[in-house]
Design a protein around this motif. Structure first.
Motif, short mmCIF file in Angstrom:
data_model
loop_
_atom_site.label_atom_id
_atom_site.label_comp_id
_atom_site.label_asym_id
_atom_site.label_seq_id
_atom_site.Cartn_x
_atom_site.Cartn_y
_atom_site.Cartn_z
N GLU A 63 19.56 -9.03 37.79
CA GLU A 63 19.90 -7.65 38.19
C GLU A 63 19.32 -6.64 37.20
N LEU A 64 19.39 -6.99 35.92
CA LEU A 64 18.85 -6.12 34.87
C LEU A 64 17.35 -5.91 35.08
N SER A 65 16.68 -6.98 35.46
CA SER A 65 15.24 -6.93 35.67
C SER A 65 14.88 -5.91 36.75
N VAL A 66 15.70 -5.90 37.83
CA VAL A 66 15.46 -4.94 38.93
C VAL A 66 15.77 -3.52 38.43
N ARG A 67 16.93 -3.39 37.75
CA ARG A 67 17.37 -2.06 37.31
C ARG A 67 16.39 -1.43 36.31
#
Ligand code: C5P
Length: 232
Positions: A63-67
């Motif tokens: 999720e962090l990668s997308v954000r």
């Protein structure tokens, strides 16, 4: 030749206390891990990034990668029981991504202030060397002690350096070093270049200047220093 950066974030960070691993703590409005991965994702010499983390944190890191809009993160994989186990997971993930000869940079997620110049110096050194690590001079005299705390050896300070990451290797070189280490029941290591030094004595590990800011977040009291550096 392709360059893959592996960010090791598989530790539980017990020395810093609390349930949250140190690489998942907030720092300057982002997570510590976001600073570390971001430095490699943004570096023009890096083609792909692998994040190694605790299995239960894989969805959080994805999720962090997308954000964070990271565009080079190709894999988020579970780490090992110790740092070397996580390095091994990084080597395996890099092999799966690589269809040609590869350089692998292995970086501690707990060093969020790594700078582009240090990464560039490591990549430059790998043009001619098989293994490289960034180092800084030590200010203190370093002593070796026995199990009871008595001095056994005082190495000359001007020959000593403190070791940082990223440490860089030809993928075949670091893979072979860990393959040989696996056959040694006494194997233990706290970084990767020492595995090459020990198990591939024919390979010379070169050093390049690191940066005083590229410190490893270890203790809760370190956080204030990191916050002050982010604010600069
Ligand atoms: O334990 P230490 O502070 O030296 O950890 C250095 C780096 O290695 C940290 O970024 C930590 O998350 C990582 N590590 C890991 N897997 C482990 C232990 C440490 O990826 N099992």
């Amino acid at each position: 030749m392709k360059t893959i950066a592996a960010i090791l974030a598989g530790g539980s960070g017990t020395r810093i206390g609390g349930e949250v691993p140190k690489q998942m703590l907030p720092l300057g409005g982002k997570l510590v891990l976001a600073h570390s991965v971001g430095a490699f994702d943004a570096h023009p010499g890096v083609d792909a990034v692998v994040v190694v983390c605790r299995e239960d944190l894989i969805p959080t890191v994805q999720e962090l990668s997308v954000r964070e809009h990271w565009c080079k993160v190709r894999a988020v994989v579970p780490g090992g029981a110790d740092r070397s186990g996580s390095s091994l997971a990084a080597i395996r993930a890099a092999r799966l991504l690589a269809s040609e000869e590869v350089r692998l940079l292995i970086h501690d997620a707990a060093r969020p202030l790594v700078d582009a110049e240090t990464i560039s110096r490591c990549l430059q050194a790998l043009e001619s060397a098989d293994a490289v690590e960034p180092v800084v001079p030590v200010a203190d005299t370093i002593v070796q002690v026995d199990a009871d705390g008595f001095l056994t050896h005082v190495p000359a300070r001007d020959s000593l350096r403190a070791v940082q990451t990223p440490q860089g290797f030809r993928l075949d070189t670091i893979g072979e070093a860990y393959r040989r280490a696996a056959a040694d029941p006494a194997f233990t290591a706290t970084d990767d270049a020492s595995v090459v030094l020990r198990y591939l004595p024919g390979v010379r590990v070169c050093t390049v200047p690191g940066s005083p800011r590229n410190r490893k977040l270890t203790l809760p009291s370190d956080l204030d220093w990191f916050e002050s550096q982010i604010a600069l």
